[in-house]
Design a protein around this motif. Structure first.
Motif, PDB file in Angstrom:
ATOM      1  N   CYS A 113      -0.681  -0.505  -9.525  1.00  0.00           N
ATOM      2  CA  CYS A 113      -0.248  -0.376  -8.129  1.00  0.00           C
ATOM      3  C   CYS A 113      -0.986  -1.296  -7.159  1.00  0.00           C
ATOM      4  N   MET A 114      -2.286  -1.540  -7.377  1.00  0.00           N
ATOM      5  CA  MET A 114      -3.002  -2.427  -6.457  1.00  0.00           C
ATOM      6  C   MET A 114      -2.432  -3.840  -6.473  1.00  0.00           C
ATOM      7  N   ALA A 115      -1.979  -4.263  -7.650  1.00  0.00           N
ATOM      8  CA  ALA A 115      -1.460  -5.624  -7.789  1.00  0.00           C
ATOM      9  C   ALA A 115      -0.252  -5.835  -6.880  1.00  0.00           C
ATOM     10  N   GLN A 116       0.440  -4.739  -6.552  1.00  0.00           N
ATOM     11  CA  GLN A 116       1.652  -4.830  -5.760  1.00  0.00           C
ATOM     12  C   GLN A 116       1.373  -4.792  -4.259  1.00  0.00           C
ATOM     13  N   GLN A 162       7.824  -8.461  -4.276  1.00  0.00           N
ATOM     14  CA  GLN A 162       8.401  -7.125  -4.131  1.00  0.00           C
ATOM     15  C   GLN A 162       9.627  -7.012  -5.035  1.00  0.00           C
ATOM     16  N   ASP A 163       9.770  -5.887  -5.683  1.00  0.00           N
ATOM     17  CA  ASP A 163      10.851  -5.725  -6.650  1.00  0.00           C
ATOM     18  C   ASP A 163      11.211  -4.238  -6.680  1.00  0.00           C
ATOM     19  N   ASP A 164      12.486  -3.921  -6.545  1.00  0.00           N
ATOM     20  CA  ASP A 164      12.905  -2.513  -6.582  1.00  0.00           C
ATOM     21  C   ASP A 164      12.727  -1.912  -7.968  1.00  0.00           C
ATOM     22  N   PRO A 199       5.747   4.525  -2.844  1.00  0.00           N
ATOM     23  CA  PRO A 199       7.087   3.931  -2.711  1.00  0.00           C
ATOM     24  C   PRO A 199       7.037   2.414  -2.500  1.00  0.00           C
ATOM     25  N   TYR A 200       5.903   1.914  -1.996  1.00  0.00           N
ATOM     26  CA  TYR A 200       5.791   0.464  -1.769  1.00  0.00           C
ATOM     27  C   TYR A 200       5.329  -0.261  -3.032  1.00  0.00           C
TER      28      TYR A 200
END
Ligand code: 5AD
Ligand code: SF4
Length: 470
Positions: A113-116, A162-164, A199-200
């Motif tokens: 998650c941090m990578a995002q 960013q990718d859904d 969610p992000y």
């Protein structure tokens, strides 16, 4: 079955497997296989993702090792949920620079998650130049391709757009346990609780096909797995993107119909979507463990509204009543946040009174941590840290008393438990779990590990039960 969520085409997964084969060929030429270490922070979803990362690394011909000493590949699978988790990652990633100086061929990867989070990726790019590869959770299935690119180019790779997200099936997995297994049923989150980064970082909600999930559970049951946890950021949203009327209670009931001696668990459930239908399935199906993790976050309706939780205190309490009416012995655990921006002392008292009213078996308590990019991080937060800490301590103290009282009620009862491992204390050389997942210490023959047994509970602490074989 028609669906709205994209599924990664089988050819694309196949291509990743070809990259694995290519790297396996390369690695076979070395005198010894490269040693690969995967370090996991955060939630069960991350644990499950790390099992996929290890599966891919094993497929590339790596030896999977348990610590970073002498590792040729290090993968840090990170969590962004609170500041504290992030600080630990930065500290530990920073410390890896020394090992890399000794072994310049070492490859260091950061994912999860941090990578995002854009500011994290930026900081790694600028200040942690020993990190070779950074990729977000939605790109996990492309790990072989990225690693190959790092090898071929000997340059840094950042894949953090960013990718859904989509659904990737058929990746190799290397499970950590022989008795307990995770099965992801869905990914991502659409709830946008105002404090939460997930969610992000993990994209939109998307469900796996029921057929694939049931097949995976069946294969696990056939191989003797005894404890299977269905995973999702919000399992109760399962199937909203699928046609054919699949929803979580139906999936759970279908899973419980699979033959074998195993228990099913699931996490996490959002109270707004936990329905009486779900509680009915829990009551009806013996294979569904009588336990639910139902985060309430706050006992005050104004705070719940500011958190965008979409239920009130009364609605939460109603759910608990409906659940207990159907599953009277249910083990209840929950998450709660203390010190949400603007929470007053009176509002905090509502949280205290809620835990007294519900009497959870266990509670995960957190002090609010502002996350960049979330709406709550923009709110005024006038309560001093010390006051939040004092409230936090009061909550923990109250819960510890309740947990102890709950455990005391087990004394004298006989519980059917799964004996799941070896304990550290020689007087209690085994550990076991009740159906409700309470930890039991006992002594007995280690050959019992992996079996169910009746255990009489003789003593307890706040954190565990103690018992003897019947
Ligand atoms: N600060 C503190 N706790 C948080 N959680 C999620 N986001 C935050 C935050 N910004 C807690 C919630 C959630 C659990 C996994 O972590 O209680 O249920
Ligand atoms: Fe942490 Fe949430 Fe990501 Fe899990 S989903 S790793 S808890 S931020």
């Amino acid at each position: 079955m028609k669906r709205t969520t994209p599924v990664i085409p089988a050819e694309d997964i196949q291509r990743q497997k070809e990259y694995c084969a290519e790297l396996r060929g390369r690695n076979a030429q070395r005198p010894v296989p490269p040693r690969a270490y995967v370090d996991t922070y955060g939630c069960q979803q991350n644990e499950a993702d790390s099992e996929l990362l290890r599966g891919m690394l094993a497929d590339m011909g790596c030896a999977i090792v348990d610590d970073d000493q002498g590792a040729d590949i290090i993968v840090i699978n990170t969590c962004a949920i609170r500041e504290h988790a992030e600080q630990r990652v930065f500290g530990n990633v920073g410390a890896l620079v020394h090992g890399k100086r000794k072994n310049p061929d070492q490859i260091i990867c950061l994912c999860g998650c941090m990578a995002q989070e854009p500011h994290v990726a930026q900081r790694i790019r600028q200040s942690y130049r020993h990190v070779d590869l950074v990729f977000g959770p939605q790109q996990l299935w492309r790990f072989p391709e990225f690693l190959r690119r790092v090898y071929l180019r000997r340059g840094r790779v950042f894949e953090t757009d960013q990718d859904d997200g989509a659904i990737a099936e058929g990746l190799p997995v290397r499970r950590s346990g022989k008795l307990k297994a995770w099965v992801s049923i869905m990914y991502g989150c659409n709830n946008f609780c105002s404090y939460c980064i997930v969610p992000y970082t993990r994209g939109r909600e998307r469900s796996r096909e029921p057929g694939n999930i049931l097949q995976e559970i069946k294969a696990l049951a056939d191989r003797g797995y005894k404890d299977i946890t269905l995973l999702g950021q919000n399992v109760n949203s399962y199937g909203k993107d699928l046609e054919g009327g699949w929803e979580f209670p139906r999936l759970l009931e279908a899973a419980a119909a699979i033959p074998g001696d195993f228990l099913l668990r699931f996490m996490t459930s959002h109270p707004k979507d936990a329905t009486e239908k779900l509680f009915d399935v829990m009551a009806r199906c013996e294979k569904v463990a009588p336990v639910i993790h139902l985060p309430f976050q706050s006992g005050n309706t104004r705070v719940l509204t500011a958190m965008n939780r979409r239920y009130t205190r009364e609605q939460y309490l109603d759910k608990i009543r409906a659940l207990r009416a159907r599953v009277p012995n249910v083990v209840l655990t929950s998450d709660v946040i203390v010190g949400f921006p603007g929470e007053t002392d009176a509002e905090f008292e509502d949280t205290l009174s809620l835990i007294e009213a519900v009497r959870f078996d266990a509670l995960f308590t957190f002090i609010y941590s502002p996350r960049k990019g979330t709406p709550a991080a923009e709110l005024d937060d006038p309560m001093p840290k010390e006051e939040k800490s004092a409230n936090f301590d009061r909550l923990v103290e109250a819960q510890n008393r309740i947990s102890l009282e709950k455990h005391q009620a087990y004394i004298g009862t006989v519980q059917r438990c799964l004996i799941d491992g070896a304990g550290e204390d020689p007087r209690n050389n085994l550990t076991a779990r009740t159906a409700g997942n309470r930890l039991v210490h006992l002594s007995g023959d280690p050959a019992l590990i992996g079996r169910y047994a009746d255990i009489r509970i003789t003593a307890c602490s706040t954190w565990a039960l103690f018992g003897e074989l019947v």
